[in-house]
Design a protein around this motif. Sequence first.
Motif, PDB file in Angstrom:
ATOM      1  N   HIS A 313     -43.915  19.384  34.719  1.00 27.57           N
ATOM      2  CA  HIS A 313     -42.680  19.443  35.502  1.00 27.57           C
ATOM      3  C   HIS A 313     -41.509  19.966  34.662  1.00 27.57           C
ATOM      4  CE1 HIS A 313     -44.073  17.460  39.233  1.00 27.57           C
ATOM      5  NE2 HIS A 313     -44.922  16.863  38.429  1.00 27.57           N
ATOM      6  N   PHE A 314     -41.788  20.353  33.427  1.00 34.92           N
ATOM      7  CA  PHE A 314     -40.785  20.964  32.542  1.00 34.92           C
ATOM      8  C   PHE A 314     -39.550  20.073  32.392  1.00 34.92           C
ATOM      9  CE2 PHE A 314     -42.937  24.551  34.807  1.00 34.92           C
ATOM     10  CZ  PHE A 314     -43.824  24.846  33.768  1.00 34.92           C
ATOM     11  N   ASP A 315     -39.801  18.765  32.268  1.00 34.58           N
ATOM     12  CA  ASP A 315     -38.718  17.798  32.116  1.00 34.58           C
ATOM     13  C   ASP A 315     -38.632  17.243  30.695  1.00 34.58           C
ATOM     14  OD1 ASP A 315     -41.111  16.468  32.254  1.00 34.58           O
ATOM     15  OD2 ASP A 315     -40.510  15.057  33.811  1.00 34.58           O
ATOM     16  N   LYS A 316     -39.390  17.851  29.774  1.00 37.34           N
ATOM     17  CA  LYS A 316     -39.332  17.460  28.367  1.00 37.34           C
ATOM     18  C   LYS A 316     -38.896  18.670  27.535  1.00 37.34           C
ATOM     19  CE  LYS A 316     -42.990  13.990  28.825  1.00 37.34           C
ATOM     20  NZ  LYS A 316     -43.183  14.176  30.273  1.00 37.34           N
ATOM     21  N   GLU A 317     -38.430  18.403  26.333  1.00 39.71           N
ATOM     22  CA  GLU A 317     -37.925  19.490  25.488  1.00 39.71           C
ATOM     23  C   GLU A 317     -39.029  20.431  25.044  1.00 39.71           C
ATOM     24  OE1 GLU A 317     -35.657  17.948  22.263  1.00 39.71           O
ATOM     25  OE2 GLU A 317     -34.074  17.131  23.558  1.00 39.71           O
ATOM     26  N   GLU A 318     -40.247  19.915  24.952  1.00 43.18           N
ATOM     27  CA  GLU A 318     -41.387  20.732  24.543  1.00 43.18           C
ATOM     28  C   GLU A 318     -42.304  20.981  25.731  1.00 43.18           C
ATOM     29  OE1 GLU A 318     -41.732  21.994  21.542  1.00 43.18           O
ATOM     30  OE2 GLU A 318     -40.005  20.952  20.665  1.00 43.18           O
ATOM     31  N   LEU A 319     -43.001  22.101  25.685  1.00 43.45           N
ATOM     32  CA  LEU A 319     -44.020  22.363  26.688  1.00 43.45           C
ATOM     33  C   LEU A 319     -45.139  21.340  26.589  1.00 43.45           C
ATOM     34  CD1 LEU A 319     -44.243  26.228  26.236  1.00 43.45           C
ATOM     35  CD2 LEU A 319     -43.553  25.078  28.357  1.00 43.45           C
ATOM     36  N   SER A 320     -45.802  21.082  27.695  1.00 42.85           N
ATOM     37  CA  SER A 320     -46.986  20.239  27.681  1.00 42.85           C
ATOM     38  C   SER A 320     -48.012  20.798  26.699  1.00 42.85           C
ATOM     39  CB  SER A 320     -47.597  20.188  29.086  1.00 42.85           C
ATOM     40  OG  SER A 320     -48.938  19.761  29.048  1.00 42.85           O
ATOM     41  N   LEU A 321     -48.797  19.887  26.084  1.00 42.38           N
ATOM     42  CA  LEU A 321     -49.825  20.313  25.136  1.00 42.38           C
ATOM     43  C   LEU A 321     -50.894  21.192  25.786  1.00 42.38           C
ATOM     44  CD1 LEU A 321     -50.397  17.032  23.076  1.00 42.38           C
ATOM     45  CD2 LEU A 321     -49.305  19.145  22.285  1.00 42.38           C
ATOM     46  N   ALA A 322     -50.982  21.143  27.105  1.00 38.85           N
ATOM     47  CA  ALA A 322     -51.998  21.959  27.777  1.00 38.85           C
ATOM     48  C   ALA A 322     -51.736  23.455  27.644  1.00 38.85           C
ATOM     49  CB  ALA A 322     -52.076  21.582  29.258  1.00 38.85           C
ATOM     50  N   TRP A 323     -50.480  23.830  27.351  1.00 39.44           N
ATOM     51  CA  TRP A 323     -50.126  25.249  27.297  1.00 39.44           C
ATOM     52  C   TRP A 323     -50.456  25.866  25.944  1.00 39.44           C
ATOM     53  CZ3 TRP A 323     -49.087  27.357  31.752  1.00 39.44           C
ATOM     54  CH2 TRP A 323     -48.433  26.636  32.758  1.00 39.44           C
ATOM     55  N   GLN A 324     -50.941  27.106  25.990  1.00 35.29           N
ATOM     56  CA  GLN A 324     -51.093  27.936  24.789  1.00 35.29           C
ATOM     57  C   GLN A 324     -50.617  29.347  25.114  1.00 35.29           C
ATOM     58  OE1 GLN A 324     -55.423  26.943  24.337  1.00 35.29           O
ATOM     59  NE2 GLN A 324     -54.913  26.782  22.176  1.00 35.29           N
ATOM     60  N   TRP A 325     -49.983  29.963  24.138  1.00 33.26           N
ATOM     61  CA  TRP A 325     -49.603  31.366  24.265  1.00 33.26           C
ATOM     62  C   TRP A 325     -50.785  32.253  23.920  1.00 33.26           C
ATOM     63  CZ3 TRP A 325     -44.946  32.231  26.451  1.00 33.26           C
ATOM     64  CH2 TRP A 325     -43.984  31.225  26.380  1.00 33.26           C
ATOM     65  N   HIS A 326     -50.718  33.501  24.362  1.00 41.30           N
ATOM     66  CA  HIS A 326     -51.796  34.467  24.140  1.00 41.30           C
ATOM     67  C   HIS A 326     -51.751  35.055  22.726  1.00 41.30           C
ATOM     68  CE1 HIS A 326     -55.093  36.338  26.083  1.00 41.30           C
ATOM     69  NE2 HIS A 326     -54.588  37.523  26.277  1.00 41.30           N
ATOM     70  N   ALA A 327     -50.670  34.779  22.002  1.00 34.46           N
ATOM     71  CA  ALA A 327     -50.486  35.247  20.623  1.00 34.46           C
ATOM     72  C   ALA A 327     -49.388  34.390  20.012  1.00 34.46           C
ATOM     73  CB  ALA A 327     -50.110  36.735  20.597  1.00 34.46           C
ATOM     74  N   ASN A 328     -49.053  34.654  18.738  1.00 36.43           N
ATOM     75  CA  ASN A 328     -47.973  33.901  18.102  1.00 36.43           C
ATOM     76  C   ASN A 328     -46.699  34.019  18.928  1.00 36.43           C
ATOM     77  OD1 ASN A 328     -49.282  32.846  15.842  1.00 36.43           O
ATOM     78  ND2 ASN A 328     -48.935  34.685  14.627  1.00 36.43           N
ATOM     79  N   PRO A 329     -46.105  32.895  19.329  1.00 39.18           N
ATOM     80  CA  PRO A 329     -44.937  32.956  20.221  1.00 39.18           C
ATOM     81  C   PRO A 329     -43.642  33.251  19.476  1.00 39.18           C
ATOM     82  CG  PRO A 329     -45.496  30.679  19.735  1.00 39.18           C
ATOM     83  CD  PRO A 329     -46.556  31.520  19.085  1.00 39.18           C
ATOM     84  N   LYS A 330     -42.651  33.700  20.239  1.00 37.46           N
ATOM     85  CA  LYS A 330     -41.298  33.919  19.731  1.00 37.46           C
ATOM     86  C   LYS A 330     -40.335  33.062  20.552  1.00 37.46           C
ATOM     87  CE  LYS A 330     -42.346  38.699  18.409  1.00 37.46           C
ATOM     88  NZ  LYS A 330     -42.488  38.370  16.975  1.00 37.46           N
ATOM     89  N   ASP A 331     -39.319  32.535  19.874  1.00 39.25           N
ATOM     90  CA  ASP A 331     -38.376  31.631  20.544  1.00 39.25           C
ATOM     91  C   ASP A 331     -37.676  32.294  21.719  1.00 39.25           C
ATOM     92  OD1 ASP A 331     -39.017  29.634  18.760  1.00 39.25           O
ATOM     93  OD2 ASP A 331     -37.308  30.023  17.432  1.00 39.25           O
ATOM     94  N   GLU A 332     -37.453  33.625  21.624  1.00 37.20           N
ATOM     95  CA  GLU A 332     -36.692  34.300  22.681  1.00 37.20           C
ATOM     96  C   GLU A 332     -37.507  34.525  23.949  1.00 37.20           C
ATOM     97  OE1 GLU A 332     -37.773  37.682  19.674  1.00 37.20           O
ATOM     98  OE2 GLU A 332     -37.294  35.532  19.624  1.00 37.20           O
ATOM     99  N   TRP A 333     -38.765  34.142  23.954  1.00 35.32           N
ATOM    100  CA  TRP A 333     -39.562  34.319  25.156  1.00 35.32           C
ATOM    101  C   TRP A 333     -39.225  33.315  26.251  1.00 35.32           C
ATOM    102  CZ3 TRP A 333     -45.187  34.885  22.845  1.00 35.32           C
ATOM    103  CH2 TRP A 333     -45.293  36.132  22.199  1.00 35.32           C
ATOM    104  N   TYR A 334     -38.727  32.115  25.871  1.00 36.62           N
ATOM    105  CA  TYR A 334     -38.589  31.068  26.880  1.00 36.62           C
ATOM    106  C   TYR A 334     -37.544  30.039  26.459  1.00 36.62           C
ATOM    107  CZ  TYR A 334     -40.958  27.546  24.018  1.00 36.62           C
ATOM    108  OH  TYR A 334     -41.285  26.647  23.029  1.00 36.62           O
TER     109      TYR A 334
END
Length: 521
Positions: A313-334
Amino acid sequence: MEIETYKNPIIHADYSDPDVIRVGNNYFLVASSFNCVPGLPILHSKDLVHWRLVNYAVKKLPSPEYDTPQIGKGIWAPAIRYHNGRFYIYFSMPDDGIFCCYTDDPFGKWSDIVLVKRAKGWIDPCPFWDDDGKAYLVNAFAKSRVGFNSKLCISRLSEDGLSVLDEGRIVFDGSVTQPTIEGPKLYKRNGYYYIFAPAGGVKNGWQTVLRSKDIYGPYEEKIVMHQGNTSINGPHQGAWVETEKGEHWFVHFQQKGPYGRIVHLQPMTWFEDDWCIIGVDQNQDGIGEPVLEYRKPSTEEGSCHFYIECSDHFDKEELSLAWQWHANPKDEWYSIDTQRSVLKLFAVCAKNLQQKRSMFYMPNLLLQKIPAEEFEVVTKMKVNFNTKGSFSGLIVSGYTYSAIGIEKREDGNYLIQILGEVSGNKVYEKITASEKINQNEIYLKLRMRKCANSKFLYSFGGTEFFKFGIEFVPKEDIWTGSKVGLFCVNRDVEGKVFEKDFAEFDYFIFDDSGVKSLFSL
């Protein structure tokens, strides 16, 4: 008293190459993560049946190469061990070498990764500390990197386990009797050194156990589990674990196409001659077969209610652990706005990438493993697009992939479906449905039924949903199953990230109950 049972698979999700240990009355499972970030998922259980995703050991892959998706590379086949109060995970990156990370608290921060041995094609490492304190490492080899496989090697490790001390010895060559033997796990019992290792390939192979009184061999060999007359193909790579009450169990994976490599639990039986079988010898041929249902392990905790949480529900400061990016993430993506419970994804340019305009090769795909054989997932999205080519929505990834979402064109917003296929080094991608819409807020839904037959639906009010586009079946990519998730890209314009083009998501909700009745739409 009624006997409690469990059913396989215990995890119907893509946790490939599982390894498991017990520390006290806690069980920990690690799995391959390949190019997905964060990497090295850590799962926790109290009863070996119900698992919860609790952490990742690796937050970022250690090379700029992994800033774009490196399909089939990344973190392969980890092994987790506990020694002298410290947890260790060993894994290979097949083009770079064997690595390790460690911690005193598996739920907390893990160390930076350490290069244990620089070597191309050394894979599937597993450490072992002997009774005299000496440390060893067993590994297999990737034919795609070194030109051969079907061999297992044992090397000396430093006492702290952080460096290989010699070039190792080949202790077993399975070329004739155990082709493609790999994924070795090294144990000791009743004076024997045991190497548990799958052979014969992922789809049609079996589980082999090797044993010797000397760690360097020679090793005897015995097939201890095969598919037999069951429906469980493989059955492939895994781990032996002993419960607090002295029972023996084996965790392994089964290849299931777009669903990935799902996790099974099998009983193990040791005999007086110090050989074992895994599963149940249904055919009376001295080899075990996998079980679909069996009595639950006897553990101190008994039944528990752990589960792998997928919805967010995107109500925490961090994404749920279930999520993974397709490559090394960048802060400016989200960003996440916790006060509004909104995930904001910014439009990342696709034209800078080698695979131009290909959704599958976008690094900022935010993805989850497929959590069940049948399910639906729904998300609510609002777009704020100012630039032609910005496109956001819901995607099912893989070598056959599809996405639904809103795309900005010169004359306004369009609801579109994209269908793509990866074949060799080429990507074939086309728009299969397109409809001009006047809204910038939409509900998007994916429904998947058996055999991964999938279709998209949409709604403008969130109550009545309508089919959109064509039905499709996703296809797994190299070593991993298909995934489902969110994206926001720009397919037309040169640049990096468009800060003024973004999509906001209110939630991402899975439901695997009552799905069968929904497929009549």
